[in-house]
Design an enzyme around this catalytic site. Structure first.
Site, mmCIF file in Angstrom:
data_model
loop_
_atom_site.group_PDB
_atom_site.id
_atom_site.type_symbol
_atom_site.label_atom_id
_atom_site.label_comp_id
_atom_site.label_asym_id
_atom_site.label_seq_id
_atom_site.Cartn_x
_atom_site.Cartn_y
_atom_site.Cartn_z
ATOM 1 N N LEU A 94 1.616 4.609 1.268
ATOM 2 C CA LEU A 94 1.270 5.363 2.470
ATOM 3 C C LEU A 94 1.582 6.841 2.269
ATOM 4 O O LEU A 94 2.503 7.201 1.541
ATOM 5 C CB LEU A 94 2.054 4.834 3.675
ATOM 6 C CG LEU A 94 1.806 3.368 4.055
ATOM 7 C CD1 LEU A 94 2.737 2.950 5.178
ATOM 8 C CD2 LEU A 94 0.346 3.153 4.465
ATOM 9 N N GLU A 136 72.704 -3.380 26.059
ATOM 10 C CA GLU A 136 72.759 -2.052 26.679
ATOM 11 C C GLU A 136 73.657 -1.118 25.877
ATOM 12 O O GLU A 136 73.353 0.065 25.700
ATOM 13 C CB GLU A 136 73.281 -2.177 28.116
ATOM 14 C CG GLU A 136 72.306 -2.874 29.063
ATOM 15 C CD GLU A 136 72.909 -3.059 30.458
ATOM 16 O OE1 GLU A 136 74.022 -2.559 30.681
ATOM 17 O OE2 GLU A 136 72.264 -3.720 31.295
ATOM 18 N N GLU A 175 74.230 -1.376 22.687
ATOM 19 C CA GLU A 175 73.504 -1.084 21.449
ATOM 20 C C GLU A 175 72.540 0.082 21.638
ATOM 21 O O GLU A 175 72.380 0.926 20.745
ATOM 22 C CB GLU A 175 72.727 -2.325 20.992
ATOM 23 C CG GLU A 175 73.592 -3.438 20.460
ATOM 24 C CD GLU A 175 72.786 -4.662 20.057
ATOM 25 O OE1 GLU A 175 73.342 -5.527 19.370
ATOM 26 O OE2 GLU A 175 71.597 -4.753 20.428
ATOM 27 N N HIS A 186 75.078 -4.560 14.681
ATOM 28 C CA HIS A 186 75.514 -5.950 14.800
ATOM 29 C C HIS A 186 76.171 -6.141 16.168
ATOM 30 O O HIS A 186 76.951 -5.282 16.604
ATOM 31 C CB HIS A 186 76.509 -6.293 13.686
ATOM 32 C CG HIS A 186 76.941 -7.729 13.700
ATOM 33 N ND1 HIS A 186 76.114 -8.754 13.284
ATOM 34 C CD2 HIS A 186 78.104 -8.316 14.106
ATOM 35 C CE1 HIS A 186 76.753 -9.908 13.427
ATOM 36 N NE2 HIS A 186 77.959 -9.661 13.918
ATOM 37 N N ASN A 190 16.230 -2.402 8.248
ATOM 38 C CA ASN A 190 17.607 -2.655 7.816
ATOM 39 C C ASN A 190 18.368 -3.223 9.009
ATOM 40 O O ASN A 190 18.047 -2.908 10.173
ATOM 41 C CB ASN A 190 18.290 -1.381 7.321
ATOM 42 C CG ASN A 190 17.688 -0.903 6.006
ATOM 43 O OD1 ASN A 190 17.205 -1.702 5.215
ATOM 44 N ND2 ASN A 190 17.709 0.395 5.773
ATOM 45 N N ARG A 249 15.396 11.438 -3.101
ATOM 46 C CA ARG A 249 15.336 12.012 -4.442
ATOM 47 C C ARG A 249 16.604 12.801 -4.746
ATOM 48 O O ARG A 249 17.228 13.378 -3.867
ATOM 49 C CB ARG A 249 14.115 12.919 -4.570
ATOM 50 C CG ARG A 249 12.791 12.197 -4.410
ATOM 51 C CD ARG A 249 12.440 11.359 -5.630
ATOM 52 N NE ARG A 249 11.105 10.762 -5.520
ATOM 53 C CZ ARG A 249 10.507 10.092 -6.491
ATOM 54 N NH1 ARG A 249 11.132 9.929 -7.646
ATOM 55 N NH2 ARG A 249 9.311 9.574 -6.305
ATOM 56 N N GLU A 263 0.851 -1.189 0.000
ATOM 57 C CA GLU A 263 0.000 0.000 0.000
ATOM 58 C C GLU A 263 0.890 1.244 0.000
ATOM 59 O O GLU A 263 1.881 1.326 0.711
ATOM 60 C CB GLU A 263 -0.862 -0.026 1.262
ATOM 61 C CG GLU A 263 -1.698 1.215 1.491
ATOM 62 C CD GLU A 263 -2.422 1.172 2.832
ATOM 63 O OE1 GLU A 263 -3.275 2.043 3.069
ATOM 64 O OE2 GLU A 263 -2.124 0.255 3.646
#
Length: 1016
Positions: free
Chosen positions: A193, A982, A984, A919, A290, A220, A191
Site C-alpha cells: 500500500l 508504651e 519501648e 527487649h 497489536n 527505519r 498488497e
C-alpha cells in the site's frame, strides 16, 4: 486501592507504564519484572526477579506480596495466556485473553477476521507452502510485495520487498530457513500500500472504545526513512495528518468494528487495541493489529495522558469507559527519540557505560530505559534499543528540538539515533496551513483562557480600598477607604533570579509566586509600609497555560498571605526570545505608610541598639547562580536526594522552598514604634543589606553562633569551597530579616516575634571606626562547619527533640528490620521526623510480605524491601541478601523492631556496634521469649524494656537505654505487655538518637563509651 502493581516486561514501554502508574496516589509501589536499570529503584518503582513465564509461580507471588493488579507490556505473555491464568487464580490482570490476543499473535487469523467483519485492509493471501506463496507473488494483479511471518516475531517479522524476486527470497528466508522460527510456519503475503502510516490505539472494555491521540512510529534506522527496518527508532503524537473527523471514522470503522466483531465471536477483547493503519487514496487500510501498547508509541502517549492511568485501567477492566473517558493534554505534542547501540539492528556490543542521565531529566525531558542494566553502581547498555528520550512541548517542532537536545546530552558512546522524528508531520503542517498569529508563536486564545483561570484567584485577594477585578486597562486603589490619613506611597519591584531555572527544570512552578511576592513585599516593609496591591509580569516564548496558571495562582495565594490585592498583571508571549519551557517573572508592589511612621528612623538609631534576626526558610530567592554552579561542581542533579534536607527530599525540593513573607507578622510590631529600622536580607546578603538602613557612623556586630544556620548553607560552604565573606555577601545564611531595636524594647519585641516565628537577638550596633568594615560576622565559619543543636539547646535526646530545625547536622542512615505490625517502627519514624534528629530512616526491610509495618513505612515516604526468609535455603543466604540491601542504601545503623529471625554470627560481627535491638525486660533478667510471662511467674515488682547492641549471644549485648515498668498485682500478661510496649516507644527512639548522634558508641571490649558532655 491496589497498593502494589506489577508491570510485566523490561523495555522502554514498561518503564513508561511504571512511571505513569507510580504517579497515581492510589498506588504505593510498582514492581517491574524483570525491568531494567531505569526501574531498578526510582521512587515507588523497583524491579522484581519473579518468573513471569511460570504463571502459577507468578500468581502465588502476587498473592504473597498483595499485588492488586498486573499490567502486561509485551505481546508474548498475552499470547501465552497470562491474563487467563492469573484471572483464574484470582489475580486481576490488564490485557486481552490468549484467544483475543490472536489478533496480533496470528496474522492469518487477523486477516481472516477483518475479511469476515468488513474491516478495510490490504488484499492478501495466507500460505503454509512457500511455492504457493511465491506463485501468488508473481501472479497477483497488484504488487504483492509485503511478506509477514504470521506468528509473533518481536516486531521484526515484516519484510517490505522492492520487487517480486526479493519478496520470494523473503518467503524462503521465513519458511525454509526459519528466520523467525515457528512464527514463520505460515506466511501472509499482502498488497503493498502507498500512503501515510499511523498508529491508532484505544482502550476498550469489551463493548466501547476510547481512542487515544494518533501517533506515528519511525521504523527505519536512519534519517529520511533510510536504512534497515528496526523495532522503532522514535515516535511522535499527535499526528496532524489525522483530523478529528478522520479519527472518528477510524474509531467507528476499525476500532469499534473490531471490538464488536470479537464480542460477537465469543471472544471479548479487553485492554489496549493497537491498529497500524495506512492512509491511502482509497481510504483507511489496516496493516496490522497489536494487542498492547506499542514501543515506542507508549512513550509518547502516556506523557500526554492527564488522567490517572491506574483509574483508566480499572474503568477499562470494569466496563466503565463510557462514563469515564480518559482525558488527554490538548495543544501539546510529544516526541520520543530512541537511542540504539552501534550496529543495531545487527550485532552490537553490550556493557557500554552510559552517563549524564540525571542531568538530561533535569532539562525537562523524560528518559525511559529499554536495554539497560546496572553494573558496579552505573548504567550500561544491555540491548539494541537502549534509551528513549521523550519531550512534551507546545509544538511538534519544539518537542523534537528538546528531545534531540536531550539525546545529544546523554553520555552514550557510539549511540545511533534519528534527528528527524516527525519530519512528515512537519512537512504536512507547512504544506497545508496558511499563517496565523498562532503560527508566529502567539496564542491569543491561550492568553484569554489564562485570564479566565486567574480572575477568581485575583478576586479572592480583594481588600479594603480595592476589589481586585481583572480585565480593565488599569487598576484602582482607594487610600482613604483603606484607612490612611496622611500617607506616603512606597513602591518596590523585584524578580526571583535564576531560581526560575530550577523550578523549570523540576516542573515545580507554584512556589515561585510566593517568592516573587515575598521579594517585593519584604522590601516595601523596610519603609514601614503596609503592602496594598501587587502587579505581576510573566513573559515566555510560548504560553503554557497550566504552568502560567500555577505561577499566578501562587502569586494570588501569596498576596492573600501578605494582605495585599493582586490588582493586575501582564502576560507577554514573545516567540524567539525565550527557549521552549522557559519564562521570566517580575513583580511590583505598592504600599503606604503614614508620614510619621516612616522607616528607618535614622535619628533614633544609636550605638548599643540590638539586632533581632528573623529566620529564613533557606536560600530564599538570591544567589541561585552560585548555587547552581556548586551543584554542577558536586555533580548533583535536582532529583538527587538532598543531604541537607529532610528525609526523602530531593535537591530541587529543598532549593525551591518558598521565601518567607514577613508582612502580617511585622506590621503590628512596626506600628508600635518599637522598631527603629528593618532590613530585608536579599541580594547582597548580610554584609550589604543591613548597612542600607543605618547611619553611616554605625557598624554591625553579628554573632552567627546565636542563630540557627540551615543545613543548605553548610553544604554550599563545604561543597563550593566558599569563603566566609562570600557566604555572608551572597546568602542570608539563615536570617531573612533583621530588626534594629533599643535594648529596653528588645525582649518584648523578641517575645512577640517568637510567638509566631523563630527569632533571636543576633548582634548589636557599635561606633564605626575609620576604615573598619560596616558589618562583622563572628563565628560564621564555625556555625557553617559544625552542624548541631540550636544555640540555646544542649546535647542529649530530650534537648534535641525540641531544638531548632534550621541547624545543619549530619544524619545517620538507618535501616529498620521488621516482621509484623511495626509499632516500634512507628515510634522510630516519628523520632526521625524531628528537625534535629540525628537519624534518617532510609529503608524498612521485612522478612514477611504484606505486613502492617511495610504500610507504615510507605505512608511515611520510606522505601521498603521484602526479603522473604521462606525463599532462601539457609540463614546465611538470607542474611547475605539483607546485607546487600543494607549496602544498596548505604546504611550506617540497623534497628531490629520486632524482627523475628535470629541473625547469623557472621552478620552480627560485620555490623558490630551498628546493630540495635529492644527487649521487653530489664536485661540481664528474663532473656529470650515470653519475657513478660517470665516476669509475672518470678513475682518481680519491676520489669521494663532494654535497648542494647546486638551480640552473638541472644540478648547479651551492651545496654544503651532502659525504662522501668511497675508490675501491678492485677497485671495479666496482656496488660503488662501493653505498658511495656508504651515504654519501648519512648526508650527505643531515645537510644536510636544517642547512637546516631555519636553520644553512645560500642568500645572494642564490648562496653559502652559515652561522650563526656552527653552522659546525663
Amino acid at each position: 486501592m491496589a497498593g502494589t502493581v506489577l508491570v510485566v516486561g523490561g523495555g522502554g514501554r514498561e518503564h513508561a507504564l511504571a512511571w505513569k502508574l507510580a504517579q497515581s496516589p492510589q498506588i504505593q509501589q510498582v514492581l517491574v519484572a524483570p525491568g531494567n536499570a531505569g526501574t531498578a529503584g526510582c521512587g515507588k518503582i523497583r524491579n522484581s526477579e519473579v518468573s513471569v513465564s511460570n504463571h502459577a509461580i507468578l500468581a502465588q507471588f502476587c498473592k504473597d506480596h498483595h499485588v492488586g493488579l498486573v499490567v502486561v507490556g509485551p505481546e508474548v505473555p498475552l499470547a501465552a495466556g497470562i491474563v487467563d491464568d492469573l484471572a483464574a487464580a484470582g489475580v486481576p490482570c490488564f490485557g486481552p485473553s490468549a484467544k483475543a490476543a490472536q489478533l496480533e499473535a496470528s496474522k492469518s487469523f487477523s486477516k481472516a477476521f477483518m475479511e469476515r467483519h468488513g474491516i478495510p485492509t490490504a488484499r492478501y493471501g495466507s500460505f503454509t507452502d512457500p511455492r504457493e506463496a511465491c506463485n501468488y507473488i508473481r501472479t497477483a494483479a497488484f504488487p504483492a510485495l509485503v511478506v509477514k511471518a504470521s506468528g509473533l516475531a518481536a516486531g521484526k517479522g515484516v519484510i517490505v520487498a522492492g520487487d517480486q524476486d526479493e519478496a520470494c527470497r523473503a518467503v524462503m528466508d521465513i519458511m525454509k530457513d526459519r528466520a523467525f522460527g515457528s512464527a514463520g510456519d505460515t506466511v501472509v503475503v499482502e498488497e503493498l500500500l502507498e500512503g501515510e502510516e499511523v498508529s491508532c490505539l484505544c482502550f476498550t472494555d469489551g463493548s466501547s472504545v476510547s481512542a487515544m491521540p494518533p501517533a506515528q512510529d519511525h521504523k527505519r534506522l536512519q534519517d529520511g526513512d533510510l536504512g534497515p527496518n528496526t523495532g522503532g527508532m522514535g515516535a511522535y503524537c499527535p499526528t496532524p495528518q489525522v483530523s478529528q473527523d478522520l479519527l472518528q471514522q477510524i474509531r467507528e470503522t476499525v476500532l469499534q468494528k473490531t471490538v464488536d466483531g470479537m464480542r460477537e465471536e465469543g471472544t471479548p477483547y479487553v485492554g489496549v487495541l493497537y491498529a497500524g493503519l495506512m492512509l491511502t487514496k482509497q481510504g483507511i487500510k489496516v496493516l496490522e493489529f497489536n494487542c498492547r501498547f506499542g514501543d515506542p508509541e507508549c512513550q509518547v502517549l502516556l506523557p500526554l495522558l492527564k488522567s490517572d492511568l491506574y483509574e483508566v485501567i480499572l474503568n477499562t477492566m470494569n466496563g466503565k469507559l463510557v462514563s469515564n473517558a480518559p482525558v488527554w493534554q490538548q495543544d501539546s505534542s510529544a516526541v520520543t527519540v530512541v537511542m540504539a547501540s552501534a550496529g543495531y539492528p545487527g550485532s552490537y556490543k553490550k556493557g557500554v557505560e552510559i552517563t549524564g542521565l540525571s542531568q538530561v531529566q533535569d532539562s525537562g525531558v523524560q528518559v525511559f530505559h529499554a536495554g539497560t542494566a546496572l553494573k558496579e553502581g552505573g548504567v550500561v547498555s544491555s540491548g539494541g534499543r537502549v534509551l528513549t528520550v521523550t519531550a512534551v512541548r507546545p509544538s511538534l517542532e519544539s518537542a523534537l528540538q528538546a528531545a534531540n537536545r536531550g539525546a545529544a546530552s546523554v553520555g552514550f558512546p557510539g549511540a545511533v539515533y534519528r534527528r528527524d522524528i516527525g519530519h512528515r508531520a512537519i512537512a504536512h503542517l507547512n504544506q497545508h496551513r496558511g499563517l496565523t498569529y498562532k503560527d508566529s508563536g502567539v496564542d491569543i486564545a491561550a492568553g484569554n483562557k489564562l485570564v479566565d483561570m486567574i480572575k477568581p484567584l485575583a478576586k479572592a485577594t480583594s481588600r479594603a480600598g480595592c476589589n481586585a477585578e481583572l480585565g480593565g486597562f488599569a487598576g484602582l486603589f482607594d487610600l482613604k477607604a483603606a484607612g490612611f490619613v496622611d500617607p506616603i506611597l512606597v513602591s518596590g519591584t523585584d524578580g526571583v533570579g535564576t531560581k526560575l531555572k530550577i523550578a523549570q527544570a523540576c516542573g515545580q512552578h507554584g512556589g515561585l509566586g510566593q517568592d516573587l511576592v515575598a521579594m517585593c513585599v519584604n522590601d516595601v516593609l523596610a519603609q514601614g509600609a503596609e503592602p496594598l496591591f501587587f502587579l505581576d509580569y510573566f513573559s515566555c516564548g510560548s504560553l503554557d497555560v497550566d504552568v502560567a496558571a500555577s505561577v499566578v495562582g501562587g502569586i494570588a495565594k501569596a498576596c492573600e498571605m501578605s494582605g495585599c490585592a493582586l490588582l493586575g498583571g501582564e502576560t507577554a508571549e514573545m516567540p524567539g526570545v525565550y527557549a521552549p519551557g522557559e519564562y521570566d517573572l517580575a513583580g511590583f508592589c505598592v504600599g503606604a505608610v503614614e508620614r510619621g511612621a516612616l522607616l528607618p528612623r535614622l535619628g533614633d538609631i544609636a550605638e548599643g541598639d540590638l539586632l533581632i534576626g528573623l529566620a529564613s526558610s533557606g536560600v530564599h530567592s538570591n544567589g541561585f547562580s552560585l548555587v547552581r554552579k556548586v551543584l554542577e561542581r558536586a555533580d548533583l542533579s535536582y532529583s538527587s536526594p538532598a543531604v541537607f534536607g529532610r528525609s526523602g527530599q530531593t535537591v530541587g525540593e529543598v532549593l525551591l522552598t518558598p521565601t518567607k513573607i514577613y508582612s502580617r507578622l511585622l506590621l503590628p510590631i512596626l506600628r508600635s514604634g518599637a522598631v527603629k529600622a528593618y532590613a530585608h536580607i536579599t541580594g547582597g546578603g548580610l554584609l550589604e543589606n543591613i548597612p542600607r538602613v543605618l547611619p553611616q557612623e554605625l557598624a554591625v556586630d553579628l554573632d552567627a553562633s546565636r542563630w540557627g544556620v540551615p543545613p543548605v548553607f553548610s553544604w554550599l560552604h563545604k561543597e563550593g569551597g566558599l569563603s566566609e565573606e562570600e557566604m555572608a555577601r551572597t546568602f542570608n545564611c539563615g536570617l531573612g530579616a533583621v530588626l534594629v531595636v533599643s535594648p529596653l524594647d528588645a525582649q518584648r519585641v523578641l517575645r512577640q516575634l517568637q510567638a509566631h516565628e523563630e527569632a533571636w537577638i543576633v548582634g548589636s550596633l557599635a561606633h564605626k571606626h575609620q576604615g573598619a568594615e560596616p558589618v562583622v560576622v563572628r563565628n560564621l565559619k564555625h556555625s557553617l562547619q559544625n552542624a548541631g543543636p540550636a544555640p540555646s539547646g544542649e546535647l542529649g535526646v530530650e534537648q534535641n527533640s525540641g531544638c531548632d530545625g534550621n541547624t545543619p547536622h549530619k544524619r545517620t542512615r538507618v535501616a529498620v528490620l521488621i516482621s509484623g505490625t511495626g509499632t516500634n517502627l512507628q515510634a522510630l519514624i516519628e523520632q526521625a521526623k524531628r528537625p534535629c534528629s540525628s537519624a534518617e530512616i532510609v529503608v524498612v526491610i521485612s522478612n514477611r510480605p504484606g505486613v502492617q509495618g511495610l504500610k507504615r513505612a510507605s505512608l511515611a515516604g520510606i522505601q521498603t524491601r521484602v526479603v522473604d526468609h521462606k525463599l532462601y535455603g539457609s540463614r546465611a543466604e538470607f542474611d547475605g541478601t539483607i546485607d546487600r540491601v543494607l549496602e544498596e542504601f548505604r546504611v550506617e545503623l540497623v534497628c531490629l523492631a520486632g524482627f523475628m529471625r535470629i541473625l547469623t554470627g557472621t552478620f552480627v560481627k560485620k555490623w558490630n556496634g551498628k546493630l540495635l535491638n529492644i527487649h521487653p525486660s530489664l536485661l540481664p533478667s528474663f532473656k529470650g521469649v515470653n519475657a513478660q510471662k517470665q516476669a509475672l511467674q518470678a513475682g518481680v515488682r519491676v520489669t521494663g524494656c532494654t535497648v542494647h547492641f546486638v551480640a552473638e549471644e541472644v540478648d547479651a549485648g551492651a545496654i544503651i537505654a532502659q525504662e522501668a515498668v511497675s508490675v501491678l498485682g492485677s497485671d495479666t500478661e496482656e496488660s503488662l505487655c501493653d505498658r511495656i510496649r508504651e515504654a519501648e516507644h519512648r526508650a527505643f527512639p531515645a537510644a536510636l538518637e544517642l547512637v546516631a548522634s555519636g553520644a553512645v558508641q560500642l568500645r572494642e571490649d564490648g562496653r559502652i563509651a559515652w561522650k563526656s558532655n552527653s552522659q546525663s
